[in-house]
Motif scaffolding. Sequence first.
Motif: not given
Length: 559
Positions: A74-103
Amino acid sequence: MTASISASYYNGIIIPNVIDTVSTMRVPDQTQPTTMHECLPSDAVGKRVACDGERGTVRFVGTVPPTAGLWLGVEWDNPDRGKHDGSHEGVHYFTCRHPKGGSFVRPKKASFGVDYLTAIKRRYEMEVQQVLGEEIQISTRTVEMVGFEAITEKQKVENLTDVALRLCEVSSPGPANEIRNTTPHVLMLDLCGNLLCCWDDVMAITEQMEELKELQLSHNRLRVPSNPTVRPRAFSCLRVLSLTNCALTWPQLLECAPMWPLLEELYASENDITELQKPNDVLQSLTVLDLSTNPLVDGAVLSIGELPRLENLNMSKTGLSTLRFDDAMPGCKTAMFPALKSLAVNSNNISEWSVINELEKLQSLVRLSCRQNPLLSQERNPGTAMQLLIARVGRLEALNRWTVLPEDRRGAELDYCKMFGLEWLASGGHRDPQQNRPSAEFTAQHPRYQSLIQKYGAPEDSELKKQEAFALKNQLLSITFVCPDETDRKSVVKKLPDSMIVQKVKGLLYRLLKIPGAELKLSYTSSKMEGKEIEIDNDLKPLQFYSIEDGDKVLVRWL
């Protein structure tokens, strides 16, 4: 990349079935049992979800090793809610506008929302039933809520003209044509902060409201439709549209604009608008446009200068620092913004009086709000800044929410003539009209000066004010306070800064004169105006506003 909610943006999103764009993209396991997907829409990617009071857009559906089970990226409207940019353990699963906007969240924790009709039932029908069925305790007797049917008759869903479904998780229209039967008379619809993901869903709702005039869609994320005119009846009567904080760019707005042929008011603050392009054949009926809190580039506003009916423009918090209407010479009127009456440019970077001189070129401007700009803080007190603004823009009737009275304008313009009289003379100005030839540089800096001396006459030598460098000693006035109705009271002499507002002067007098609970009335006399008493009637104006000078007397009376 500056991301925004649009067809091109969504086409650019990295989703599981497009793996050739990023080599490290992990493809979700397609062999998952169907029972794991039963709680998800078949087209979940791109849908909107709510989770723990936050809203976001699904960018990924699949597994995220080494964990088991299905995840939503999920890419959150409020980037403060997120944790990362769509990556996990070196794998990029999705893209966010904000570097900390996804989880990643589990599907069972995310709500994909409800349809419009379900939200209506929850919001209105259940509330009415609860009121009608309630019993209340009065003293020791239980009283049933009987007789409220007539009161709630107007609240019946089919009679509603204003529908407020803000933050109700509306994500779709519901069964075909049922809205037309359920809420046929809606004039104002509030769908702010819901889970609608595309304009097609909005149009499917509004085309069933043939009388709709106002639509609130702020705090949504809507994909631009592939064909904005496919449903011509969707907004056929719409006059007011609010799109605050929808992550929109100006090109996206222009792409949508054919949907709103009669739109008069557009509120588009807090978006991703940076540059403005000319709205050819769209938005021509706009009278109100709010572009505040958008990072506009300097000069962008000129692109909308030909909107023929625009009367009210809000450009606050846009970073505005310069403005030039090159089609008009100093002292002339521009052809741009022909109907603009009200302009707000608060909290910008305006630091030059040349910007205010350009505003004088607007032929219809009568209301200006220019608070919190560096230009105003450069003046040694707020009163001087206000006077300069009034004097430089000749048609203002309201400034920073204050009404400009005729006496305010006269005082400001006379002081302006005196303040810059020496510069005028030095540049080639002369009291003899035949010899009055101020330089082009002076005229560019003071385009109204010539018309003002024609209006009031050139200032006398004794009236000319030399511009002194800022210093506290240059601001202190020796003022004698006299109580004419209390002859036994001695006069009091105080040195006060000319920037001190009248309200604070009154506070000082309460302490000096020890007058409990009285309403003070102030006026002053000057040796330059023998026999004339001038009332000080505005508590929020500084002493300088009233042209109080060193040695003047302030008369103090109370009720």
